[in-house]
Design an enzyme around this catalytic site. Structure first.
Site, PDB file in Angstrom:
ATOM      1  N   ASP A  22      18.937  39.536  35.752  1.00  0.00           N
ATOM      2  CA  ASP A  22      17.862  40.288  35.037  1.00  0.00           C
ATOM      3  C   ASP A  22      17.830  39.506  33.659  1.00  0.00           C
ATOM      4  O   ASP A  22      18.532  38.706  33.308  1.00  0.00           O
ATOM      5  CB  ASP A  22      18.525  41.538  34.375  1.00  0.00           C
ATOM      6  CG  ASP A  22      18.285  42.542  35.426  1.00  0.00           C
ATOM      7  OD1 ASP A  22      17.868  42.299  36.567  1.00  0.00           O
ATOM      8  OD2 ASP A  22      18.977  43.933  35.332  1.00  0.00           O
TER       9      ASP A  22
ATOM     10  N   ASP B 252      21.468  46.578  36.038  1.00  0.00           N
ATOM     11  CA  ASP B 252      22.081  47.600  35.222  1.00  0.00           C
ATOM     12  C   ASP B 252      21.465  48.824  35.484  1.00  0.00           C
ATOM     13  O   ASP B 252      22.047  50.031  35.291  1.00  0.00           O
ATOM     14  CB  ASP B 252      21.684  47.211  33.732  1.00  0.00           C
ATOM     15  CG  ASP B 252      20.193  47.032  33.403  1.00  0.00           C
ATOM     16  OD1 ASP B 252      19.513  47.183  34.501  1.00  0.00           O
ATOM     17  OD2 ASP B 252      19.760  46.455  32.373  1.00  0.00           O
TER      18      ASP B 252
ATOM     19  N   ASP C 285      18.652  49.496  40.702  1.00  0.00           N
ATOM     20  CA  ASP C 285      19.373  48.056  41.076  1.00  0.00           C
ATOM     21  C   ASP C 285      20.350  48.090  42.238  1.00  0.00           C
ATOM     22  O   ASP C 285      20.915  47.231  42.684  1.00  0.00           O
ATOM     23  CB  ASP C 285      19.811  47.313  39.797  1.00  0.00           C
ATOM     24  CG  ASP C 285      18.757  46.746  38.972  1.00  0.00           C
ATOM     25  OD1 ASP C 285      17.673  46.364  39.390  1.00  0.00           O
ATOM     26  OD2 ASP C 285      19.146  46.824  38.005  1.00  0.00           O
TER      27      ASP C 285
ATOM     28  N   THR D 161      16.511  41.116  30.294  1.00  0.00           N
ATOM     29  CA  THR D 161      16.773  42.056  29.291  1.00  0.00           C
ATOM     30  C   THR D 161      18.601  42.030  29.166  1.00  0.00           C
ATOM     31  O   THR D 161      18.986  42.646  30.049  1.00  0.00           O
ATOM     32  CB  THR D 161      16.292  43.119  29.392  1.00  0.00           C
ATOM     33  OG1 THR D 161      14.820  42.947  29.348  1.00  0.00           O
ATOM     34  CG2 THR D 161      16.326  43.983  27.702  1.00  0.00           C
TER      35      THR D 161
END
Length: 1169
Positions: free
Chosen positions: A470, A792, A796, A472
């Site tokens: 990811d 997160d 996912d 972020t």
């Protein structure tokens, strides 16, 4: 279409402490109520209590202020309704573990041999003439020596006892660690409740009946509850009901919320109605516990749940039936009576893949075991034949009855020698080395912010070839700040002063941001002076609230004025909507809706924009394109995430709109501002990514952000390097390239895309899952890719589950993501993943180091015992000495070599890959090279030692003769060589400096010194039990000198280039695909190795979390196309969560029609109608 806020009676603002006492509702009432669903539940609440407020009053709680938090009141609630805690199954006692360790076949053989030897040593035949029994009895001159025959048997038993205790202690400490890890995970789980009007987070175990809990997207419900107020709330109840569709919850339709279910959309508040064993999940636990004694293994009947079209969707994952729907079609349901007459048919499920290392070790251990068995059998046969031929053939003796005990004693001695050869051949230290290495790594990884949930993930990570990360929070700091803004027709490169914005525009902007965000998102003052303000909740929303504060305004008074209960309708953020909207009802009957979301999505829905004077003017598609080109793209190219904030007014005279028609509602908006949010790249990430690339690991970024932002961040991180031909694409384009005309994913198309793909932007969770599955299933390249994934969000889950290693974020991650993962990153930092790679490779290398050392010992000891026995009718190394060398010393060696700390040099080589053998050519060269040196030395000492040291020969010594100096020197030299070879074994890639970094491992140093001291004690004071006699200082120095020769010989071996030695074989390959397929086809067979047994032992520990575990399975199954795909492609994960498939789960059902498919005891088949 209100937001389902219940009316709050005045005067009930806080639970009155004076009223605390007996409650107006019993646990049983609440349990019965929680078993109802939908309209039935609504009717029951209405008839029995009036409404939810009635239940709150009886529970003496306030829907707004919550409980008082008074300890006396909480204690009373614990006493009346129980604690939110499900007791774990009792751990195995130390004695039970000792008993398990005693079951080892080799140890049992040794015990029997030792007991026979003991028994015979005490048996003295009356009047037996020793001369008539031939040479067999000669040499026993001293009566005291003859009496000492029991010592060898006793010493073997003592050694066995030590081994058993060491093994049991290891198992016990491992189980204790496992429980500690489990309780740590549980302690870290907190939930948001309201007490005394304050929103606080408390550990899940402290929640009591009557608490008012705040629930939001991604939460796993820790207790049963009844909804008080909800916004667009959807729950995934599959873990309890098997219902695959998300269930919409509202006060008037279905207010019942069950523990163990997941919030998939929306937010709300609930009053906790049942905790612990009284909750729906707790009741199932109780039934499971009760079902343990149930002997019946019948196919029982399950409740019909959900609409018919969902009932026949039996899902399968990890080779285990996970849900309780029957495996049959609708037509079959009609002909149920006929079905019952037919025999139960079996559906064979493909076996789970072992982890790479487990597979290789199992095969290697089996190969070594077979070789050892052959050698030991040969030793015994040769010894017996030699003795029989010599005694009865050459000497021409007859078998006298009084000599029988003496002969039997000889046979037992031969048998013990044979068993000793077997003991030495089988590397018992291996499972211990694996356990120690993994346990040590897991403990140390905690310090590196890796909380390992599945042990094998640690080792798999060392083989990782690709990481899908990811953006972020993982690559970036997840500390969002607004750095640019476009407002009032002006593009500000920094946050503007409040005076620069028209008051009307500023008012609507501040109101929009304050109201249209989760009220749990806040900016709190820093914990320590000079620190940064703390961001709590959603980081993007925090950045917007930060903008409000920078504009010298405050969001809290606005929220106080308009509490959550007054919000008329909330469209919460989700992955398909990519925006959030909140509707307020004005006093005149009109409505105002505030919206925010990804700029390209929200701007498309804007028809007006506020100009420099704060007045709306029309905003055409041409204006939008112009704005994208002038404002949004430049922001994105600087790596900023762009968010658009907008609003819309609905006039009262037009009547109430149809809120369910989202397309019409989220349209015709007026744009207030477009902001550019910066999420700075973590300073340590570029270095971590370059380490990965150097180590042969490809890093890919998968993000929901737009492609320009993603490309800018990827360049800053070093994922995209200048001058390299890599792909960056959006989810839409990715799907166009990999899907055929029917919309199906084609592996061939995917194989053309993924090798060069580095950035996937604007991707959905489905795209992430497709990419991960495509890379894993790909046949491009020599070896199968090993993929790690970070995630997160709740969505996912499927990608985390599918990946070889799933990393969940410990801070930003939802419960679903953590539950689906193998490792939790407690600091959400990418550089922690690099540490995990390092530890994973270190585990692999530690086990290879131990193997190199262990197999050298084994090869030499087996050849010495075998040859010595055949030539001298006695093993030069006695049974007890062998046990010391093999069991005790190997245990210590496994401790020393398995705890080597990792070094940066591990990241300078490419991943081993799945097909790389455990024992490489270099290692085989070292094993055989050192074995040659040791054998030459030992045989020289064995056959010429008495001349060299000028001592009596120890060969051909009769039964019970005293220990000789000759054989003591042989034993001592053997141990010294192993000791110095242990230092050689620290390097397995042919490095010259074997001492490098030795002081960084205090365990290694202390083990080597400790072994040396113990060896001195054994030789000098071991006496008869160890068949040793004290040596002089000169003899000791010679022994140590020969041992040091190992180090010099090692230098000579490393000088020989490995590539010249083509004849050397490699060993310890992993199973090929064909072998796995063949194994899977054998019906009804089930090979269970030690690792799997360990997992089964762990099963009871994981049962406590089984309600949570079901959901990740549900999320995964939603991404599976059918049952059959699940059957054909089992996950490569050792899943130990097979709750729904537990045979005793059948006891939950009693009186309905459909038989459940259950798993039989073999764990390999599913039986269904």
């Amino acid at each position: 279409m209100a937001n389902n806020a219940a009316e709050h009676p005045p005067g009930n603002s806080v639970a009155d402490p004076s009223q605390e006492g007996d409650f107006g509702i019993t646990t049983m009432d609440l349990r019965n109520l929680m078993e109802l669903r939908s309209a039935e539940a609504v009717a029951s609440i209405r008839d029995g209590y009036g409404d939810v407020q009635g239940i709150c009053r009886r529970l003496k709680t306030s829907p707004i202020e919550g409980l008082s938090g008074n300890p006396v009141d909480l204690e009373k609630r614990h006493a009346s309704f129980g604690k939110n805690f499900i007791p774990p199954k009792k751990a195995k006692s130390f004695l039970a573990l000792v008993w398990e360790a005693l079951q080892d076949v080799t140890l049992i053989i040794l015990e029997i041999a030792a007991i026979i030897s003991l028994g015979l040593s005490f048996y003295h035949p009356p009047g037996g003439d020793s001369e008539s029994c031939g040479q067999a009895a000669s040499g026993v001159e001293d009566e005291g020596e003859a009496q000492a025959g029991w010592i060898e048997g006793a010493a073997i038993l003592f050694s066995v006892a030590i081994v058993v205790l060491v093994t049991a202690f290891n198992d016990w400490s491992k189980e204790k660690q496992f429980r500690g890890l489990q309780s740590r995970i549980e302690q870290e789980q907190k939930f948001t409740v309201i007490r005394k009007g304050q929103v606080i987070q408390i550990p899940v175990s402290e929640i009591v009946t009557g608490d008012i809990a705040q629930i939001k997207y991604g939460d796993l419900l820790p207790a049963d509850g009844i909804l008080i107020q909800g916004n667009d709330l959807k729950i995934d109840e599959s873990s309890l009901t098997g219902e695959s569709d998300h269930v919409r919850k509202s006060l008037d339709k279905d207010p019942m919320l069950l523990s163990g279910t997941h919030v998939m959309e929306g937010s709300g508040r609930m009053v906790v109605s049942a905790v612990g064993l009284n909750s729906q999940t707790g009741i199932i636990f109780t039934l499971l516990g009760a079902g343990d004694s149930d002997e019946e293994k019948k196919v029982k009947k399950s409740k019909k749940q959900g609409p018919p079209e969902n009932r026949n969707k039996a899902k399968t994952q990890d080779g285990i039936a996970l849900e309780i729907q029957p495996l049959k079609s609708e037509e079959a349901a009609e002909s149920e009576e006929k079905e019952e007459l037919k025999p139960v048919k079996k559906v064979n499920v493909t076996k789970k893949e072992k982890s790479v290392l487990q597979g290789k070790l199992t095969r290697l251990a089996v190969q070594i075991g077979k070789a050892g068995l052959i050698m030991s059998a040969l030793t015994v046969i040769i010894l017996i034949l030699y003795f029989v031929i010599d005694t009865f053939g050459v000497q021409g003796r007859t078998w006298e009855s009084e000599c029988t005990p003496i002969y039997i004693q000889y046979f037992v001695k031969f048998f013990i020698i044979g068993v000793t050869v077997l003991v030495v051949a089988v590397p018992e230290g291996l499972p211990l080395a694996v356990t120690i290495s993994l346990a040590y790594s897991v403990k140390k990884m905690m310090k590196d912010n890796n909380l390992v949930r599945h042990l094998d993930a640690c080792e798999t990570m060392g083989n990782a070839t690709a990481i899908c990360s990811d953006k972020t929070g993982t690559l970036t700091m997840n500390r969002m700040t607004v750095v640019q803004a476009y407002v009032g027709d002006t593009h500000y490169k920094a946050v503007p002063e409040p005076d620069a914005i028209m008051p009307d525009t500023l008012e609507v902007l501040v109101n929009s941001i304050s109201i249209n965000s989760a009220y749990t998102t806040k900016i709190l003052p820093p914990e320590r002076e000079g620190g940064l303000p703390r961001h709590v909740g959603n980081k993007t929303e925090c950045s917007l609230l930060g903008l409000v504060l920078e504009l010298k305004r405050d969001y809290q008074p606005i929220r106080d004025e308009i509490p959550e209960e007054k919000l008329y309708k909330v469209y919460t953020f989700n992955s398909s909507r990519k925006s959030m909207s909140t509707v307020l009802k004005n006093a005149d009957g009109s409505f105002r809706m505030y919206s925010k979301g990804a700029s390209e999505i929200v701007l498309r829905k804007c028809s007006h924009i506020l100009d420099a004077k704060g007045k709306p003017r029309s905003f055409s598609p041409k204006d939008r394109d112009d704005m994208v080109r002038r404002v949004i793209e430049p922001m994105a190219c600087e790596g900023l995430r762009t968010i658009c904030v907008a609003y819309r007014d609905f006039p009262g005279e037009a009547g109430e709109p149809n809120w369910d028609n989202e397309n019409d509602i989220l349209n015709d908006l007026t744009c207030i501002v477009v902001v550019g949010i910066e999420d700075p790249v973590r300073p340590e990430v570029p270095d971590a990514i370059s380490k990965c690339q150097r180590a042969g690991i490809t890093v890919r970024m998968v993000t929901g952000d737009n492609i320009n932002t993603a490309r800018a961040i990827a360049s800053k991180c070093g994922i995209l390097l200048p001058g390299e031909d890599f792909l960056c694409m959006e989810g839409k384009e990715f799907n166009l390239q990999i899907r055929n005309d029917k919309g199906e994913v084609e592996q061939e198309r995917l194989d053309k895309v993924w090798p060069n793909l580095r950035v996937l932007a604007r991707s959905s969770p489905t795209d992430k899952h497709t990419l991960v599955k495509g890379i894993i299933d790909s046949t491009v390249g020599e070896t199968r890719q090993v993929v790690a994934v970070t995630g997160d969000g709740t969505n996912d889950g499927p990608a985390l589950k599918k990946a070889d290693v799933g990393f969940a974020m410990g801070i930003a991650g939802t419960d679903v993501a953590k539950e689906a993962s193998d490792i939790i990153l407690t600091d959400d930092n990418f550089s922690s993943i690099v540490k995990a790679v390092m530890w994973g490779r270190n585990v692999y290398d530690s086990i290879s180091k131990f193997l190199q050392f262990q197999l050298t010992v084994n090869v030499v000891a087996v050849i010495v015992a075998f040859t010595g026995a055949c030539i001298t009718q006695d093993s030069p190394l006695k049974a007890v000495q062998m046990l010391w060398v093999n069991l005790i010393m190997d245990t210590l060696a496994s401790l020393a070599l398995a705890t080597e700390p990792p070094t940066e040099s591990l990241l300078l080589r490419r991943p081993y890959g799945r097909n790389k053998p455990l024992i490489s050519r270099t290692m085989m060269k070292n094993i055989l090279g050192h074995a040659i040196y040791q054998l030459v030395i030992i045989f020289t000492l064995l056959f010429a030692g008495e001349k060299i040291f000028d001592i009596d020969s120890g060969r051909n010594a009769p039964l019970h003769s005293p220990p000789s100096e000759h054989y003591t020197i042989v034993f001592n030299v053997f141990v010294m060589m192993q000791l110095f070879n242990e230092i050689n074994a620290r390097k397995i890639h042919g490095e010259r400096n074997v001492f490098e970094g030795i002081y960084r491992n205090p365990i290694f140093c202390s083990v080597v010194l400790g072994t040396f001291v113990l060896q001195i004690i054994i030789v000098q004071f071991g006496g008869k039990p160890f068949s040793c006699t004290a040596l002089t200082i000169d003899q000791w120095l010679w022994c140590v000198f020969i041992g040091v020769g190992e180090l010099l010989w090692g230098q000579l071996i490393s000088a020989i280039p490995t590539h010249r030695l083509k004849f050397l074989m490699e060993a310890g390959h992993s199973s090929t695909k064909e072998q796995i397929q063949q194994e899977g086809l054998i019906e009804g067979t089930d090979e269970i190795d030690h690792a799997e047994m360990e997992l089964r032992r762990g099963q009871i520990l994981w049962f406590r979390g089984l309600n949570r575990i079901q959901t990740q399975i549900k999320v995964v199954n939603a991404f599976r196309s059918s049952l059959y795909e699940g059957l054909e492609n089992p996950e490569s994960r050792n899943s130990i969560h097979s709750f729904m498939a537990h045979p005793d789960f059948a006891s939950l059902s009693s009186d309905n029609e459909d038989p459940i498919p259950t798993i039989q005891e073999t764990g390999d088949e599913i039986t269904g109608p």
